[in-house]
Design a protein around this motif. Sequence first.
Motif, PDB file in Angstrom:
ATOM      1  N   VAL A 193      48.962   2.278 -45.637  1.00 29.19           N
ATOM      2  CA  VAL A 193      49.353   1.950 -47.005  1.00 29.19           C
ATOM      3  C   VAL A 193      48.186   1.292 -47.740  1.00 29.19           C
ATOM      4  O   VAL A 193      47.861   1.652 -48.874  1.00 29.19           O
ATOM      5  N   VAL A 194      47.557   0.308 -47.093  1.00 28.55           N
ATOM      6  CA  VAL A 194      46.406  -0.402 -47.679  1.00 28.55           C
ATOM      7  C   VAL A 194      45.297  -0.427 -46.620  1.00 28.55           C
ATOM      8  O   VAL A 194      45.307  -1.282 -45.736  1.00 28.55           O
ATOM      9  N   PRO A 195      44.334   0.486 -46.700  1.00 25.36           N
ATOM     10  CA  PRO A 195      43.320   0.612 -45.648  1.00 25.36           C
ATOM     11  C   PRO A 195      42.323  -0.537 -45.569  1.00 25.36           C
ATOM     12  O   PRO A 195      41.793  -0.812 -44.489  1.00 25.36           O
ATOM     13  N   TYR A 196      42.026  -1.169 -46.689  1.00 23.28           N
ATOM     14  CA  TYR A 196      40.932  -2.137 -46.721  1.00 23.28           C
ATOM     15  C   TYR A 196      41.377  -3.537 -46.309  1.00 23.28           C
ATOM     16  O   TYR A 196      42.355  -4.080 -46.830  1.00 23.28           O
ATOM     17  N   MET A 197      40.613  -4.137 -45.385  1.00 27.56           N
ATOM     18  CA  MET A 197      41.005  -5.415 -44.785  1.00 27.56           C
ATOM     19  C   MET A 197      40.991  -6.573 -45.761  1.00 27.56           C
ATOM     20  O   MET A 197      41.694  -7.564 -45.554  1.00 27.56           O
ATOM     21  N   ASP A 198      40.182  -6.488 -46.824  1.00 28.78           N
ATOM     22  CA  ASP A 198      40.156  -7.569 -47.812  1.00 28.78           C
ATOM     23  C   ASP A 198      41.105  -7.317 -48.971  1.00 28.78           C
ATOM     24  O   ASP A 198      41.193  -8.124 -49.895  1.00 28.78           O
ATOM     25  N   HIS A 199      41.814  -6.189 -48.944  1.00 28.16           N
ATOM     26  CA  HIS A 199      42.845  -5.920 -49.949  1.00 28.16           C
ATOM     27  C   HIS A 199      44.228  -6.293 -49.421  1.00 28.16           C
ATOM     28  O   HIS A 199      45.129  -6.630 -50.190  1.00 28.16           O
ATOM     29  N   LEU A 200      44.381  -6.189 -48.126  1.00 29.06           N
ATOM     30  CA  LEU A 200      45.612  -6.624 -47.465  1.00 29.06           C
ATOM     31  C   LEU A 200      45.214  -7.285 -46.153  1.00 29.06           C
ATOM     32  O   LEU A 200      44.690  -6.638 -45.246  1.00 29.06           O
ATOM     33  N   VAL A 201      45.454  -8.577 -46.061  1.00 30.55           N
ATOM     34  CA  VAL A 201      45.110  -9.339 -44.855  1.00 30.55           C
ATOM     35  C   VAL A 201      46.313  -9.319 -43.913  1.00 30.55           C
ATOM     36  O   VAL A 201      47.439  -9.599 -44.332  1.00 30.55           O
ATOM     37  N   ILE A 202      46.057  -9.001 -42.643  1.00 30.02           N
ATOM     38  CA  ILE A 202      47.157  -8.876 -41.682  1.00 30.02           C
ATOM     39  C   ILE A 202      46.949  -9.808 -40.493  1.00 30.02           C
ATOM     40  O   ILE A 202      45.873  -9.830 -39.885  1.00 30.02           O
ATOM     41  N   PHE A 203      47.994 -10.571 -40.180  1.00 29.80           N
ATOM     42  CA  PHE A 203      48.074 -11.277 -38.897  1.00 29.80           C
ATOM     43  C   PHE A 203      49.181 -10.614 -38.093  1.00 29.80           C
ATOM     44  O   PHE A 203      50.271 -10.359 -38.619  1.00 29.80           O
ATOM     45  N   ALA A 204      48.931 -10.357 -36.803  1.00 27.06           N
ATOM     46  CA  ALA A 204      49.974  -9.770 -35.960  1.00 27.06           C
ATOM     47  C   ALA A 204      49.878 -10.319 -34.542  1.00 27.06           C
ATOM     48  O   ALA A 204      48.792 -10.623 -34.045  1.00 27.06           O
ATOM     49  N   GLY A 205      51.032 -10.437 -33.903  1.00 28.77           N
ATOM     50  CA  GLY A 205      51.075 -10.855 -32.508  1.00 28.77           C
ATOM     51  C   GLY A 205      51.970 -12.052 -32.287  1.00 28.77           C
ATOM     52  O   GLY A 205      52.463 -12.681 -33.225  1.00 28.77           O
ATOM     53  N   ALA A 206      52.156 -12.366 -31.000  1.00 28.23           N
ATOM     54  CA  ALA A 206      52.987 -13.503 -30.595  1.00 28.23           C
ATOM     55  C   ALA A 206      52.414 -14.040 -29.286  1.00 28.23           C
ATOM     56  O   ALA A 206      51.228 -13.858 -29.008  1.00 28.23           O
ATOM     57  N   CYS A 207      53.224 -14.673 -28.467  1.00 29.22           N
ATOM     58  CA  CYS A 207      52.734 -15.233 -27.213  1.00 29.22           C
ATOM     59  C   CYS A 207      52.247 -14.130 -26.270  1.00 29.22           C
ATOM     60  O   CYS A 207      52.949 -13.145 -26.039  1.00 29.22           O
ATOM     61  N   GLN A 208      51.025 -14.316 -25.746  1.00 32.77           N
ATOM     62  CA  GLN A 208      50.457 -13.458 -24.712  1.00 32.77           C
ATOM     63  C   GLN A 208      50.222 -12.011 -25.163  1.00 32.77           C
ATOM     64  O   GLN A 208      49.981 -11.136 -24.334  1.00 32.77           O
ATOM     65  N   SER A 209      50.263 -11.744 -26.465  1.00 34.93           N
ATOM     66  CA  SER A 209      50.050 -10.380 -26.957  1.00 34.93           C
ATOM     67  C   SER A 209      48.643  -9.895 -26.621  1.00 34.93           C
ATOM     68  O   SER A 209      47.710 -10.686 -26.446  1.00 34.93           O
ATOM     69  N   TYR A 210      48.476  -8.553 -26.599  1.00 36.08           N
ATOM     70  CA  TYR A 210      47.188  -7.955 -26.259  1.00 36.08           C
ATOM     71  C   TYR A 210      46.291  -7.939 -27.483  1.00 36.08           C
ATOM     72  O   TYR A 210      46.314  -7.019 -28.289  1.00 36.08           O
ATOM     73  N   PHE A 211      45.484  -8.963 -27.597  1.00 26.04           N
ATOM     74  CA  PHE A 211      44.629  -9.230 -28.753  1.00 26.04           C
ATOM     75  C   PHE A 211      43.712  -8.058 -29.152  1.00 26.04           C
ATOM     76  O   PHE A 211      43.683  -7.661 -30.328  1.00 26.04           O
ATOM     77  N   PRO A 212      42.951  -7.445 -28.216  1.00 23.73           N
ATOM     78  CA  PRO A 212      42.027  -6.374 -28.623  1.00 23.73           C
ATOM     79  C   PRO A 212      42.718  -5.185 -29.277  1.00 23.73           C
ATOM     80  O   PRO A 212      42.207  -4.611 -30.243  1.00 23.73           O
ATOM     81  N   ALA A 213      43.877  -4.801 -28.776  1.00 18.42           N
ATOM     82  CA  ALA A 213      44.576  -3.632 -29.317  1.00 18.42           C
ATOM     83  C   ALA A 213      45.071  -3.888 -30.731  1.00 18.42           C
ATOM     84  O   ALA A 213      45.032  -2.990 -31.587  1.00 18.42           O
ATOM     85  N   ILE A 214      45.517  -5.101 -31.003  1.00 20.85           N
ATOM     86  CA  ILE A 214      46.029  -5.431 -32.340  1.00 20.85           C
ATOM     87  C   ILE A 214      44.889  -5.448 -33.352  1.00 20.85           C
ATOM     88  O   ILE A 214      45.023  -4.939 -34.469  1.00 20.85           O
ATOM     89  N   LEU A 215      43.740  -6.020 -32.970  1.00 22.34           N
ATOM     90  CA  LEU A 215      42.589  -6.009 -33.872  1.00 22.34           C
ATOM     91  C   LEU A 215      42.098  -4.580 -34.117  1.00 22.34           C
ATOM     92  O   LEU A 215      41.772  -4.203 -35.248  1.00 22.34           O
ATOM     93  N   LYS A 216      42.043  -3.780 -33.069  1.00 22.26           N
ATOM     94  CA  LYS A 216      41.589  -2.399 -33.204  1.00 22.26           C
ATOM     95  C   LYS A 216      42.503  -1.608 -34.124  1.00 22.26           C
ATOM     96  O   LYS A 216      42.061  -0.686 -34.829  1.00 22.26           O
ATOM     97  N   ALA A 217      43.769  -1.960 -34.147  1.00 22.73           N
ATOM     98  CA  ALA A 217      44.730  -1.263 -35.006  1.00 22.73           C
ATOM     99  C   ALA A 217      44.488  -1.557 -36.481  1.00 22.73           C
ATOM    100  O   ALA A 217      44.961  -0.815 -37.353  1.00 22.73           O
ATOM    101  N   GLY A 218      43.760  -2.663 -36.771  1.00 18.00           N
ATOM    102  CA  GLY A 218      43.445  -2.963 -38.167  1.00 18.00           C
ATOM    103  C   GLY A 218      43.816  -4.350 -38.643  1.00 18.00           C
ATOM    104  O   GLY A 218      43.724  -4.640 -39.838  1.00 18.00           O
ATOM    105  N   ALA A 219      44.233  -5.241 -37.736  1.00 21.38           N
ATOM    106  CA  ALA A 219      44.587  -6.602 -38.136  1.00 21.38           C
ATOM    107  C   ALA A 219      43.334  -7.437 -38.379  1.00 21.38           C
ATOM    108  O   ALA A 219      42.313  -7.241 -37.715  1.00 21.38           O
ATOM    109  N   ASN A 220      43.416  -8.366 -39.328  1.00 18.83           N
ATOM    110  CA  ASN A 220      42.330  -9.332 -39.547  1.00 18.83           C
ATOM    111  C   ASN A 220      42.376 -10.434 -38.503  1.00 18.83           C
ATOM    112  O   ASN A 220      41.335 -10.905 -38.040  1.00 18.83           O
TER     113      ASN A 220
END
Length: 294
Positions: A193-220
């Motif tokens: 929906v919004v490809p650019y990281m500075d146009h839509l800032v995303i935080f994702a995850g919870a306890c013990q989540s797999y950090f590298p995969a979430i960042l690779k998906a496009g999270a800031n």
Amino acid sequence: MSVKVGHLVGRSSYECDIVFRVVRVDGDEVELHGEDMRLVADAPLSDLVILDEQERKKHQKQQKEREESCYQLFRQERKWIREKSEYEVTSGYQDQKSYFEVPGKILHIDGDSLYLKKCTAVYDRLGVPVYGVHISEKEMPEQITSLIEMVRPDIVVITGHDAYLKNKGNDSDLKSYRNTKYFVEAVQRARKVVPYMDHLVIFAGACQSYFPAILKAGANFASSPKRVNIHALDPVYIAAKVSLTPIMERVGMWDVLKHTLTGDKGLGGMETEGMMRRGVPVDESDNESDSIEK
């Protein structure tokens, strides 16, 4: 006393190191959600210890003190940023110009309704505009697109509960995590929906989540670099920091992490532009400009 949904319990095998809330009882198996940590766990009834009133009050007092300390630190820095902004807008206090601030709007999607209520209360204290939605982690990928199109946020928080399941495989396999795959897919769809990281800032995850995969998906920003537990309010302070930082400034990672209760073991990410806009002149009839805490 028999264990029932809603009871606060500890696990004797872990020396009751984390306080859990009972969310489901199925025979001799119980599903638990962390009361303050975004962790989900299963345990046998025989392993649970129900906390008595005195223990609950002690736990609540300790958590409230930690949360208040974090809030006050955030508020102090917010005051300093406002003073800096006032100095810049008034050319070093030489002009008597008034200005208003528009913080970035947050869409907070949470898999836990109680956590969502707690988080929105903190956003309100900080003067940050938020639209909160309770959705189960499994449904987040299906709902994220329509929510972004409806709310048009500057910042999206995608969180809830998670856990690393050692018996399911290695730590780089999404199948080894309770809900990381849903966070990853939700981030991927948000980025469509919004490809650019500075146009839509995303935080994702919870306890013990797999950090590298979430960042690779496009999270800031994401959790959890060291597969540790994160506090329920950690996503709030990251999102609020971005919301209240002027767009001409960047949010450094250490600036973000010092406001969290977990730190760099549980949270990480990349340098990101702030989302707050300043404007002049102030419309004296508009009370919204006074709603931001000073």
